[in-house]
Design an enzyme around this catalytic site. Structure first.
Site, mmCIF file in Angstrom:
data_model
loop_
_atom_site.group_PDB
_atom_site.id
_atom_site.type_symbol
_atom_site.label_atom_id
_atom_site.label_comp_id
_atom_site.label_asym_id
_atom_site.label_seq_id
_atom_site.Cartn_x
_atom_site.Cartn_y
_atom_site.Cartn_z
ATOM 1 N N HIS A 90 0.861 -1.192 0.000
ATOM 2 C CA HIS A 90 0.000 0.000 0.000
ATOM 3 C C HIS A 90 0.889 1.231 0.000
ATOM 4 O O HIS A 90 1.937 1.238 0.644
ATOM 5 C CB HIS A 90 -0.915 0.010 1.238
ATOM 6 N N ASP A 147 -8.093 -5.142 -0.081
ATOM 7 C CA ASP A 147 -8.604 -5.967 -1.182
ATOM 8 C C ASP A 147 -8.305 -7.448 -0.980
ATOM 9 O O ASP A 147 -8.977 -8.291 -1.576
ATOM 10 C CB ASP A 147 -8.004 -5.503 -2.522
HETATM 11 N N1 ACO Z 1 3.650 -7.529 -5.013
HETATM 12 C C1 ACO Z 1 4.978 -7.628 -5.178
HETATM 13 N N2 ACO Z 1 5.818 -6.615 -4.928
HETATM 14 C C2 ACO Z 1 5.291 -5.447 -4.521
HETATM 15 C C3 ACO Z 1 3.910 -5.283 -4.325
HETATM 16 C C4 ACO Z 1 3.087 -6.374 -4.591
HETATM 17 N N3 ACO Z 1 1.764 -6.293 -4.416
HETATM 18 N N4 ACO Z 1 3.664 -4.024 -3.890
HETATM 19 C C5 ACO Z 1 4.847 -3.414 -3.809
HETATM 20 N N5 ACO Z 1 5.825 -4.275 -4.202
HETATM 21 C C6 ACO Z 1 7.253 -4.036 -4.209
HETATM 22 C C7 ACO Z 1 7.676 -3.275 -5.449
HETATM 23 O O1 ACO Z 1 7.982 -4.132 -6.517
HETATM 24 C C8 ACO Z 1 8.883 -2.595 -4.910
HETATM 25 O O2 ACO Z 1 9.937 -3.539 -4.785
HETATM 26 P P1 ACO Z 1 11.440 -3.197 -5.156
HETATM 27 O O3 ACO Z 1 11.801 -2.069 -4.223
HETATM 28 O O4 ACO Z 1 12.143 -4.470 -4.912
HETATM 29 O O5 ACO Z 1 11.384 -2.778 -6.594
HETATM 30 C C9 ACO Z 1 8.499 -2.208 -3.492
HETATM 31 O O6 ACO Z 1 7.557 -3.179 -3.093
HETATM 32 C C10 ACO Z 1 7.867 -0.836 -3.383
HETATM 33 O O7 ACO Z 1 6.811 -0.753 -4.313
HETATM 34 P P2 ACO Z 1 6.210 0.596 -4.907
HETATM 35 O O8 ACO Z 1 5.586 0.300 -6.223
HETATM 36 O O9 ACO Z 1 7.219 1.686 -4.841
HETATM 37 O O10 ACO Z 1 5.130 0.929 -3.849
HETATM 38 P P3 ACO Z 1 3.916 1.876 -4.108
HETATM 39 O O11 ACO Z 1 3.718 2.663 -2.890
HETATM 40 O O12 ACO Z 1 4.010 2.660 -5.378
HETATM 41 O O13 ACO Z 1 2.782 0.777 -4.361
HETATM 42 C C11 ACO Z 1 0.759 -0.262 -4.635
HETATM 43 C C12 ACO Z 1 1.538 0.743 -3.793
HETATM 44 C C13 ACO Z 1 0.535 0.304 -6.043
HETATM 45 C C14 ACO Z 1 -0.620 -0.458 -3.977
HETATM 46 C C15 ACO Z 1 1.514 -1.604 -4.712
HETATM 47 O O14 ACO Z 1 1.760 -2.094 -3.423
HETATM 48 C C16 ACO Z 1 0.801 -2.649 -5.565
HETATM 49 O O15 ACO Z 1 0.966 -2.646 -6.795
HETATM 50 N N6 ACO Z 1 -0.015 -3.533 -4.944
HETATM 51 C C17 ACO Z 1 -0.786 -4.493 -5.696
HETATM 52 C C18 ACO Z 1 -2.081 -3.852 -6.169
HETATM 53 C C19 ACO Z 1 -3.069 -3.698 -5.047
HETATM 54 O O16 ACO Z 1 -3.249 -4.587 -4.218
HETATM 55 N N7 ACO Z 1 -3.761 -2.537 -5.038
HETATM 56 C C20 ACO Z 1 -4.774 -2.231 -4.038
HETATM 57 C C21 ACO Z 1 -4.392 -0.992 -3.262
HETATM 58 S S1 ACO Z 1 -5.458 -0.736 -1.878
HETATM 59 C C22 ACO Z 1 -6.906 -0.204 -2.503
HETATM 60 O O17 ACO Z 1 -7.021 0.300 -3.599
HETATM 61 C C23 ACO Z 1 -8.136 -0.394 -1.593
#
Ligand code: ACO
Length: 374
Positions: A258, A309
């Site tokens: 998140h 989610d």
């Molecule tokens: N699965 C695998 N790796 C992940 C995930 C994930 N779900 N989320 C973050 N990471 C990793 C990234 O690859 C990154 O790793 P790295 O540093 O090795 O490259 C690190 O964690 C940081 O990720 P960011 O993308 O910088 O984090 P950000 O704050 O932008 O992401 C987000 C937030 C978009 C929600 C992300 O966690 C994600 O894509 N999650 C999956 C989609 C999801 O579940 N969305 C629902 C959000 S809640 C809602 O809408 C109610």
């Protein structure tokens, strides 16, 4: 190179002020902890709180419920059109069109006074369940079910879709999910709604834009993909290998991580309990065991906790709701938060217009078409 501050994805940027919700010290709506609201309140009370700023007393809640019940009708031409949208179109896309169509029948469309917007939002809260259920049942060739004012908001919404009156536990669990989905400060869809409002556009345009933003897989669309993960894994014994392989391919595991909750999403913990109770009621805890195994492994491998989610996908599956309806049901709830932000933005508006950092070619001379053709 410019020295002006630049934050990709606006991460960490305070982009405005709000009195609607806060994530500091746990999520709260207008000062009330979501744990208290989830345990003791109902979705209509929470929607009223978000729109009006205070929890309703008994009379105010009864009046609010009456408006919701009276709004639970849609012009027949819209229902007919929903049935004509090609079958392959998702429920989320059809809902976006439905909300846009409802706007054409609103006599207050251009009235931007806060009271008019509250009235519009309240009507939309009553209409969106009808739009979701009508499209779903027409697409499946099923007869439409009338709204039942004797049922709670959550109970009626489930019945409109499935045709069955839910058990008390199913009704409570669904109501809690609606409460938890209702509001979340400056998330992507809410920010979209505020940007649209800031141009002095109307409430419906803001909500339609927000639905488009919510649809994406990184935001609300994740809840539909979570169930695909659970079904792909299929057995708790395969969970570790599945996650290991997904992470090695740099796949994102939907339902984890998140932008603002790095230590865990408090909403996910509340809803997980209801998943376990519903699984027990169904006497089938297979998905709970798969989910627990994936959760522990993603935590130990990547340090990522689940977001809302993650449990909501299972919960909606236990309620016999089709996957394609998961994100539209998020809309049925979040419309309360979006509308509250539309009203707040409009009451103290400043056009939201940030700047960009230019990274294109440097200044260069213009060549006429004949010179470019040589
Ligand atoms: N699965 C695998 N790796 C992940 C995930 C994930 N779900 N989320 C973050 N990471 C990793 C990234 O690859 C990154 O790793 P790295 O540093 O090795 O490259 C690190 O964690 C940081 O990720 P960011 O993308 O910088 O984090 P950000 O704050 O932008 O992401 C987000 C937030 C978009 C929600 C992300 O966690 C994600 O894509 N999650 C999956 C989609 C999801 O579940 N969305 C629902 C959000 S809640 C809602 O809408 C109610």
């Amino acid at each position: 190179m410019s020295t002006e501050a630049y934050h990709p994805g606006l991460e960490g940027v305070i982009a405005g002020e709000t009195a609607i919700s806060s994530i500091t010290g746990g999520l709260s709506y207008r000062g009330y902890s979501i744990t208290d609201l989830a345990v003791q309140s109902t979705f209509p009370e929470v929607a009223y709180l978000l729109l009006h700023g205070e929890l309703p007393n008994e009379e105010e809640l009864a009046d609010f419920k009456t408006i919701l019940d009276e709004s639970a009708t849609i012009d027949p031409s819209i229902i007919q059109f929903l049935g004509q949208i090609p079958l392959h179109v998702s429920s989320m896309d059809a809902l976006r069109t439905g909300v846009s169509a409802v706007a054409h029948f609103d006599p207050q469309l251009d009235d931007d006074r806060p009271a008019a917007k509250i009235a519009q939002a309240t009507r939309l809260l009553g209409q969106i369940p009808i739009l979701i259920a009508a499209r779903h049942r027409l697409r499946r060739g099923l007869p439409l079910i009338p709204h039942d004012p004797e049922l709670s908001f959550a109970g009626s919404l489930l019945r409109l879709i499935t045709g069955e009156t839910p058990s008390p536990l199913a009704e409570k669990a669904f109501d809690v999910s609606l409460i938890l989905y209702a509001e979340h400060e400056f998330n992507a869809s809410t920010f979209t709604a505020r940007v649209i409002t800031s141009t002095q556009s109307d409430l419906y345009s803001s909500i339609v834009g927000a639905i488009g933003a919510l649809k994406g897989a990184l935001h609300g669309g994740a809840n539909e993909r979570v169930l695909e993960v659970l079904q792909e894994v299929d057995d708790p014994s395969r969970a570790d290998d599945w996650v290991r392989e997904a992470l090695s391919k740099k796949r994102r595991i939907m339902g984890f991580g998140h932008r603002v909750y790095k230590d865990g999403d408090p909403r996910a913990t509340i809803l997980r309990n209801y998943c376990q109770m519903l699984a027990a009621e169904r006497e089938d805890n297979r998905l709970e065991r798969i989910a627990d195994t994936i959760e522990s492994f993603v935590k130990s491998e990547k340090g990522l906790p689940p977001n809302l989610d993650w449990p909501s996908a299972r919960l909606y599956h236990y309620l016999d709701l089709e996957v394609d309806l998961f994100t539209p049901l998020f809309v049925a709830s979040r419309v309360a938060g979006w509308a509250a932000h539309v009203i707040e933005q409009g009451a103290n508006n400043r056009l939201i217009r940030p700047r960009s950092r230019y990274i294109g070619p440097p200044s260069r001379p213009y060549l006429r078409l004949d010179e470019r053709s040589n």
